[in-house]
Design an enzyme around this catalytic site. Structure first.
Site, PDB file in Angstrom:
ATOM      1  N   GLU A  59       0.830  -1.209   0.000  1.00 44.84           N
ATOM      2  CA  GLU A  59       0.000   0.000   0.000  1.00 44.84           C
ATOM      3  C   GLU A  59       0.864   1.259   0.000  1.00 44.84           C
ATOM      4  OE1 GLU A  59      -0.271  -2.612   2.014  1.00 44.84           O
ATOM      5  OE2 GLU A  59      -2.159  -3.514   1.356  1.00 44.84           O
ATOM      6  N   HIS A 128     -11.741  -4.498   7.219  1.00 48.46           N
ATOM      7  CA  HIS A 128     -12.324  -4.294   5.892  1.00 48.46           C
ATOM      8  C   HIS A 128     -13.513  -3.336   5.928  1.00 48.46           C
ATOM      9  CE1 HIS A 128      -9.980  -7.918   5.124  1.00 48.46           C
ATOM     10  NE2 HIS A 128     -10.199  -7.813   3.839  1.00 48.46           N
TER      11      HIS A 128
END
Lengths: 321, 364
Positions: A59, A128
């Site tokens: 990321e 999530h």
């Protein structure tokens, strides 16, 4: 064309890549797989691996190289697969993307979009379902948008691609496929920094965004009160004047968001109302939000996220003053 | 002047091949056939467990799940190589390791049903609960390894990361810390060739992942991850080394993700079925069965008996897990070591407003 939010964003990205030869999409699984939510579906086949780039799983790498691409004259549209994994890229956003313009007195800029799915309600594993808009909105120099409809999603994405600034584009997973809307096939913009008055009302003002927009709409319908609903669409910069104008007229304000209550974005909105409309208020400004700790495991999520009844109770309470 | 200043190489280890042939020169002396039968049983148990959670998930009785099928050898081989005092730091796919380390299955099911109570790992298991963000746990593993060295416990930390996870900065940082402080840390890369839709070649230009050890100045080795004996051997050796104060080791286990990344994934979108078919003969359980059957140490009757016993234990654990009733107050009680005034107000308001009742409970 009839489109859900996934199709609307896909269409926007397609138009951006068509129009802007320097634009690229990069991220994990965005190519062949078309993204884990299928937002980039078909774009790899259409534009090739040079412009729809499956990156290594990193990321910080995705966002950091996007900054470099932007500084190098490209126009990156990065995807971070879930907002909960984007904290690894936080340094790149805070220390670099947000500051290039100011520290170089606008001689350098970072035109890029970082897209990431946010919020819960869809029974995902840990990490999530985060609603991180307050983290990014605290950083001047970043634009933070969060659409709640397919129409706004497409228009905001195209507008974001025309900005010469880093834009954090938050996409509520719960709304990806919740409903379809008739949207124009060609390009159009939705203004950044401009809230949408979802419905007019006189009794109170509810300021909300993202996953909470449909929740608030239903709560208002059930409450039979005349509530003005404002969907912020852009979290930062805030459309303060639309909020203040409305609250001055109704005298009551509730802010509803899925992000945690404490130090959440509702506090910012409430403070501005207190600052600019205190003499018109007939009741304290109220906030309805998730509890003040990180998103729980899915078995507990319904105990955590505000629901329609919680909003309805807040409406009754604020109207009782 | 021009001179070579570093020379490194990476070895590959395989002890049992896919036909069940054993390289006797590499087989550990301590590893008798009785132990190979144990390995076979644990691998079969892990697969039965995996099959069960998958079916629960499909019936809406579990949340999103990450299947392990195909990776039983690297998990069971490494779990059995660990000593009781060794510390296990997982990612989110080490169901076989938990199982072989004696972790209670009903708690395991609670995790995958979506309750924090499933992340309660008793101290006696020397393990952390599953960790979902990719490769972030490798730094915790290095820290726990530091604590073992600091406390002179002689325990070694074993952590797991996927091939995709080796692209994360945290992975390199962990190896580097472990090397610099000579920590008792064994890092196992479960190279199952796929990070969701991305094949391993999308992650790196390096021909092996084991060679990433070289940059951190620590030893690295590659092993056939579908060979339970090979994995057992390299992990046992690495643990013995680390326990003797000789520092960390990186192990790349070559295996294959036979199924989807998680139940939310559809591999038919990006992966040729022929590739999966080609891996079927290299199944980690099949080769051990071939070996045992050839030696008359295994037969259908024993197989049936084993399967029945395992399924019974699994079903009992599922039943127990399904009795669990979540209490929303638990969300508030474990945020801090104390209850802040403002958080108490939120909890009281939720009760006063009857929010938890109107919320309709768990979303299962």
């Amino acid at each position: 064309m009839m489109a859900n939010m996934v199709a609307a964003i896909n269409n926007a990205l397609d138009l951006i890549l068509q129009d802007d030869k320097n634009a690229v999409i990069l991220g994990e699984d965005v190519g062949k797989d078309g993204g884990v939510f299928r937002v980039t579906d078909g774009l790899y086949d259409k534009y090739g691996a040079d412009r729809v780039i499956d990156t290594p799983l990193s990321e910080a790498g995705i966002v950091g190289t996007s900054i470099g691409m932007a500084l190098g004259g490209m126009h990156p549209i990065a995807e971070v697969q879930f907002a909960g994994f984007m904290y690894l890229a936080f340094d790149q956003l805070v220390n670099h993307a947000a500051r290039y313009r100011s520290r170089t007195r606008s001689t350098r800029s970072v035109p890029m979009i970082v897209r990431t799915p946010v919020s819960g309600g869809v029974r995902t594993l840990e990490h999530h379902s985060d609603s991180p808009e307050e983290y990014y909105s605290h950083i001047g120099g970043l634009i933070v948008v969060e659409p709640s409809t397919p129409y706004d999603a497409k228009g905001l994405m195209i507008k974001a691609s025309h900005m010469n600034d880093p834009v954090v584009f938050l996409e509520p997973t719960k709304l990806y496929r919740l409903f379809k809307q008739d949207i124009p096939e060609g390009p159009y913009e939705v203004e950044i920094g401009k809230a949408n008055i979802v419905q007019k009302g006189d009794d109170l003002t509810i300021i909300t965004w993202g996953t909470m927009v449909p929740v608030v709409k239903n709560a208002v319908t059930n409450s039979k009160r005349s509530a003005e609903i404002i969907d912020l669409r852009t979290i930062n910069p805030l459309d303060e004047s639309t909020i203040i104008e409305s609250v001055k007229r109704t005298g009551r304000a509730i802010i509803v968001h899925e992000a945690e209550l404490t130090y959440g974005p509702g506090a910012e909105v409430a403070a501005r109302i207190a600052d600019k409309a205190i003499f018109e208020l007939e009741a304290p400004v109220m906030r309805v939000a998730s509890a003040s700790f990180p998103y729980p495991f899915p078995g507990y999520e319904n105990y955590y996220i505000p629901n329609e009844l919680k909003v309805q109770k807040a409406i009754e309470k604020i109207m009782s003053y | 002047m021009l001179k070579k200043v570093y020379d490194g190489s990476i070895s590959y280890v395989q002890i049992m091949d896919e036909y069940g042939n054993v390289d006797a020169s590499l087989r550990p002396d301590s590893l008798g056939d009785d132990k190979i039968i144990d390995m076979y049983k644990w691998m079969s148990y892990a697969r039965a467990l995996d099959t069960k959670v998958l079916s629960l998930q499909r019936q809406g009785r579990a949340a999103t799940y990450a299947p392990l099928v195909g990776q039983e050898a690297e998990q069971i081989g490494s779990a059995l190589a660990m000593r009781k005092q060794d510390y296990f730091v997982p990612n989110f796919r080490q169901h076989g390791v938990y199982l072989a380390r004696g972790y209670p299955l009903d708690t395991f099911f609670l995790y995958w049903k979506g309750y924090e109570e499933g992340a309660v790992v008793g101290k006696e298991y020397n393990a952390l609960p599953p960790i979902v963000p990719v490769a972030t746990q490798t730094l915790h593993a290095a820290g726990i390894a530091y604590a073992q060295k600091f406390g002179k416990t002689n325990a070694v930390v074993v952590t797991y990361v996927g091939d995709g996870g080796t692209s994360e900065g945290n992975f390199y940082e962990s190896l580097n810390f472990a090397g610099e402080f000579n920590l008792p840390l064994v890092t196992i890369i479960e190279n199952n060739e796929w990070a969701i839709s991305e094949p391993e070649k999308n992650q790196t230009a390096a021909p092996t992942l084991a060679q990433k050890a070289i940059g951190a100045g620590i030893p690295g080795v590659q092993v056939d991850g579908n060979d339970v004996i090979g994995v057992y051997k390299v992990v046992s050796d690495a643990i013995a080394n680390a326990a003797a104060g000789k520092g960390p080791m990186l192990i790349e286990a070559l295996t294959y993700r036979m199924s989807m990344h998680t139940t939310a994934d559809d591999p038919t979108k990006y992966r040729d079925d022929k590739e999966v078919t080609a891996w079927k003969p290299r199944d980690p359980i099949l080769r051990v069965k071939t070996y045992l059957t050839k030696k008359n140490l295994w037969n259908d009757k024993l197989e049936q008996q084993m399967a029945d016993e395992q399924l019974k234990k699994i079903d009992e654990a599922v039943d127990k897990a399904e009795q669990f009733k979540p209490d929303p107050r638990s969300m508030f009680e474990h945020v801090y070591s104390f209850m802040p005034e403002t958080l108490k107000q939120e909890e009281d308001a939720a009760i006063a407003e009857n929010f938890w009742q109107t919320a309709g409970g768990a979303g299962e």
